[in-house]
Design an enzyme around this catalytic site. Structure first.
Site, PDB file in Angstrom:
ATOM      1  CD  GLU A 167      43.824  39.743  45.134  1.00 60.67           C
ATOM      2  OE1 GLU A 167      43.257  38.644  45.253  1.00 60.67           O
ATOM      3  OE2 GLU A 167      43.417  40.794  45.659  1.00 60.67           O
TER       4      GLU A 167
ATOM      5  NE  ARG B  38      40.392  26.436  41.542  1.00 61.14           N
ATOM      6  CZ  ARG B  38      41.107  27.474  41.986  1.00 61.14           C
ATOM      7  NH1 ARG B  38      42.184  27.281  42.697  1.00 61.14           N
ATOM      8  NH2 ARG B  38      40.717  28.708  41.730  1.00 61.14           N
TER       9      ARG B  38
ATOM     10  CE  LYS C 273      45.669  33.080  46.888  1.00 61.93           C
ATOM     11  NZ  LYS C 273      45.525  34.204  45.952  1.00 61.93           N
TER      12      LYS C 273
END
Length: 785
Positions: free
Chosen positions: A55, A281, A291
């Site tokens: 994204e 991850r 983020k």
RNA sequence: UGCCCUAUAGCUCAAUUGGCAGAGCGCCGGAUUCUGGUUCCGGAGGUUCUAGGUUCGACUCCUAGUAGGGCAACCA
């Protein structure tokens, strides 16, 4: 100047990813194994297609790099393609700036998506059509509840939700509402489109998930064209399907989304369709990866921007001087699996050093200077010494001239007035070699009024010049720079951003901010040799004995030359000294010896009805408590067991085979109406008990029984199966195997007893699995011990 | 509290699918070296989460636990 043009950051990606012969590929991670399987079985015909779907709402970091390397490498390895798709379905957070950053950083990493650049926002029309189709199939409806109502009726993880009052709204009405939502007739939140699945599902994601919401926001690519936007759960699987993705890889937290992914794709697409697989991850020591947290660091000025060299962003790492090839290598080293992890930074640093070792020419730079006067060197004279840029073992060509003068700087830590043992550097009366120059002896230590050492007076042995054929050797070699010819430069020494390995793990009342390392950046003035003083950006050097350094391109833009320390060299001396000062804590005080678990009573969890049933099974069939408890709590299995036990006389063996062999081969549904007749099953157990079949053979027959439904005797007959228990017959095989592997026999006799399994395997293979393993083992032991 | 995922050397991962528990990094030692770097050689390090069970044989299959993570945005 040395030729190190191969240092350009846009260097080509490793091309060793091409189709390697299978036997040269060592271990395959689970995704490769899935793909191999899909290709072999023909589930996937033609090329595999994967995708990297960010994204565009932030700067890519090392975690993205893991996904990028995974996907693009897979495409290269299998000769397929990797799409770059921007999952841009939330207009409020996305921006073109992030698209550019993403594309730049993927290219930097050395990957190319060619023409396969896609945007979920380009699929809005198609997705809208699919939404309509879903309503038409009565698989979706427009819900007019408020957000709060939807949330409140979703239930909790332990209680099921309740249906929306709009759930059974006529199809035409939903269709009309959706059309008007798309026309922009309603305000945000007035309606949503929901999938019609199951409000009682144990998977929260399946409780009529929202597919579309009204959001009158301007999209960075579509502007105000669309007042409604699809959600990830709708857009993602369908985008995958539209693009013909074969393997859709994502992180672990999406595993609960997979049923929804499958549901949508299966209802809207034909068979060759994408499948989602999840892997863990990346977490890295001493940094954060979310983020939100990264943004906080930037916004609060804890770092100097997204590209601060301490940041785990790719722009930060690039600016720090981590070569793309090293980052790629790191991503390959960490592997792919499903277990949560936190990778040691030492592995990243290893990848960087290993990469730079052959790429960075060596020069001398003194970071913390102390003056040395060479008392027997003529004042005002400048001696030009030729110095190789590379050590012998690297083998690259190139050298520069290094000026030697009467006064030079050396590293403060290279002198000790009162040195410890094995200190190979300068101390009063001791000798050391000046790199690329002469051996010097320290004659005198000059101190200032405060007692601080201000200057060392040393004398040169002029016969010891480097390359001059002198045979004199001293233990230590130190770097140095001429006082008059050296150039002052700015150097930034970076250290880990956080002072604890896991900054997310905080005490009450603290945040990850409290874990910041106050000394993560030290800015100093250093003195560099003139040959390296006027470099251009994108230059790496190894400052000998210090580390790898990279000329900061951002500072250069601002007209300054600043060297970023990319990574230090390994320092076994420093490490040793540290452990002398602070000896390692003696063996971790054994983790409070866990109390060995008491054997649990298998009957414990049973209710009274189950309990009496278990007792009955035990008394009636002489079953173990474990087996009795198993059967008491499972109706289908118990029924099957009783029938099978009735047709033979070995209830215990039947229970064993049922619980340990048959049941694991069957799904729950199959167990309800077993594909194997209880009588056949009982026969099979008998065949094993009377030694006609070995366990292995019986298992094979059982599998055949499940698929064909045949009686075990027929299968045995047809295949001519019969266990060989005759010692004389087996002895030949045993001897053959032992003769074929003399080295392993020796190893076994040397104590590597585990090899018995290897020999067993060999004999079993040679006999096509028909040998009686008990006999074989006995024979082997007889021969070997 | 429900469902899902996970657990192998200090870290990250393998183990031919039930048959020799290995690798890289890290750590320790030695050799080489005009970088205490590099390279080479060697070493230590394992209750395969626990307890039971099945099997000739279990990291792998079964049962019951334990620990860690995920899931109740109109984010992705």
């Amino acid at each position: 100047m040395a030729d190190y043009s191969n240092l350009h950051p846009l260097s080509a990606p490793a091309d060793d990813a091409g189709a390697a012969p299978a036997e040269s590929r060592k271990s395959r991670h689970f995704i490769q194994q899935i793909i191999d399987e899909d290709l072999n079985s023909g589930r996937v015909k033609g090329d595999i297609v994967v995708r990297f779907p960010p994204e565009p709402n932030g700067y890519p970091h090392i975690g993205h790099a893991k996904a990028i390397v995974l996907n693009f490498s897979l495409a290269a390895e299998y000769g397929g393609r990797c799409h770059l798709r921007f999952d841009d379905t939330n207009p409020e957070t996305e921006d073109m700036e992030y698209v550019r950053a993403m594309k730049r950083d993927i290219h930097w990493l050395g990957f190319d998506w060619g023409d396969n650049e896609y945007y979920a926002s380009d699929y809005f029309e198609q997705l809208y059509e699919m939404a309509k189709r879903l309503i038409e199939k009565d698989l979706a409806y427009v819900d007019s509840q408020t957000g709060e109502e939807i949330r409140a009726t979703r239930g909790t993880v332990t209680t099921s939700g309740t249906n929306s009052p709009y759930r059974d709204r006529p199809i035409d009405e939903s269709l009309d509402l959706l059309r008007r939502m798309r026309e922009g007739e309603f305000d945000d939140g007035a309606h949503v489109l929901r999938a019609k699945i199951d409000m009682a599902s144990t998977n929260m994601l399946m409780r009529d998930p929202v597919l579309y919401r009204i959001k009158k926001a301007s999209h960075y690519r579509r502007g105000d064209e669309w007042p409604i936007y699809p959600l990830y759960d709708f857009a993602h699987p369908l985008s995958d399907a539209i693009e013909g993705i074969t393997h859709s890889l994502c992180t672990l937290e999406f595993d609960v989304h997979r049923p929804l992914y499958d549901w949508l794709v299966e209802h809207l697409f034909e068979v060759p369709r994408p499948h989602q697989y999840e892997s863990a991850r990346l977490n890295l020591d001493y940094t954060v990866m979310s983020k939100r947290k990264l943004l906080t660091l930037v916004k609060d000025g804890r770092v100097q921007g997204w590209d601060d060299p301490r940041m785990p962003t790719l722009s930060g790492m690039r600016r720090r001087g981590y070569p793309a090839s090293a980052v790629r290598r790191f991503c390959e080293l960490i592997g792919v699996a499903k277990a949560d992890n936190r990778v040691d930074v030492a592995l990243l640093e290893y990848a960087v050093r290993d990469d730079l070792n052959t790429k960075a020419p060596r020069v001398m730079c003194v970071l913390d200077p102390i003056k040395v006067v060479l008392t027997n060197f003529e004042d005002g004279k400048v001696e030009k010494l030729e110095a190789d840029y590379w050590p012998h073992d690297i083998g690259h060509e190139g050298s520069r001239s290094v000026p030697l003068t009467r006064e030079i700087w050396i590293e403060r830590s290279d002198f000790m007035e009162d040195p410890p043992k094995k200190f190979h550097r300068l101390s009063p009366g001791a000798e050391v070699r000046l790199r690329h120059a002469y051996i010097i002896r320290c004659d005198e230590v000059i101190k200032d009024a405060a007692g601080e050492i201000s200057e060392l007076r040393c004398s040169i042995d002029f016969d010891s010049r480097s390359g001059g054929g002198s045979s004199r050797r001293v233990k230590g070699t130190i770097h140095w720079v001429s006082v008059t010819e050296g150039v002052e430069v700015d150097v930034r020494l970076y250290d880990r951003l956080f002072s604890v390995a896991n900054p997310d793990d905080v005490q009450e009342g603290q945040t990850f901010i409290d874990q910041l390392n106050p000394e993560s950046l030290r800015e100093i003035k250093a003195i560099i040799e003139p040959a390296a003083a006027s470099e251009e950006p994108e230059t790496w050097y190894q400052f000998e004995r210090q580390g790898y350094f990279y000329l900061d391109p951002v500072a250069f833009e601002e007209g300054k030359r600043v060297w970023n320390r990319t990574v230090t060299l390994r320092d076994s001396w420093g490490r040793k000294q540290e452990s002398v000062e602070a000896p390692k804590p003696k063996k971790a005080p054994k983790p409070a010896q866990e109390v060995p678990a008491e054997p649990v009573d298998p009957m414990e969890g049973l209710d009274s009805e189950e309990h009496s049933m278990a007792i009955e099974l035990q008394t009636l069939y002489a079953l173990t408590p474990e087996d009795a408890a198993f059967l008491a709590t499972r109706d289908d299995e118990r029924v099957f067991f009783k029938e099978a036990a009735a047709t033979g006389d070995q209830p215990v063996a039947v229970a064993n085979w049922l619980i340990h062999e048959l049941r694991p081969l069957l799904s729950d549904e199959q167990m309800e109406t077993p594909p194997v007749k209880p009588g056949h099953f009982s026969d099979l157990v008998a065949l094993h008990s009377d030694k006609t079949l070995s366990s292995r053979m019986a298992r094979e027959v059982l599998e055949e029984m499940i698929t064909s439904g045949d009686a075990p005797n027929d299968i045995v007959e047809r295949k001519g199966m019969r266990q060989i228990s005759d010692e004389d017959a087996l002895l030949g095989f045993v001897d053959e195997v032992l003769a074929a592997f003399p080295d392993r026999v020796a190893a076994y006799k040397d104590g590597k007893k585990g090899l018995i399994g290897f020999f067993m395997g060999q004999v079993m293979q040679k006999t096509g699995g028909s040998a009686n393993p008990q006999v074989v083992r006995g024979l082997l032991q007889q021969k070997l011990d």
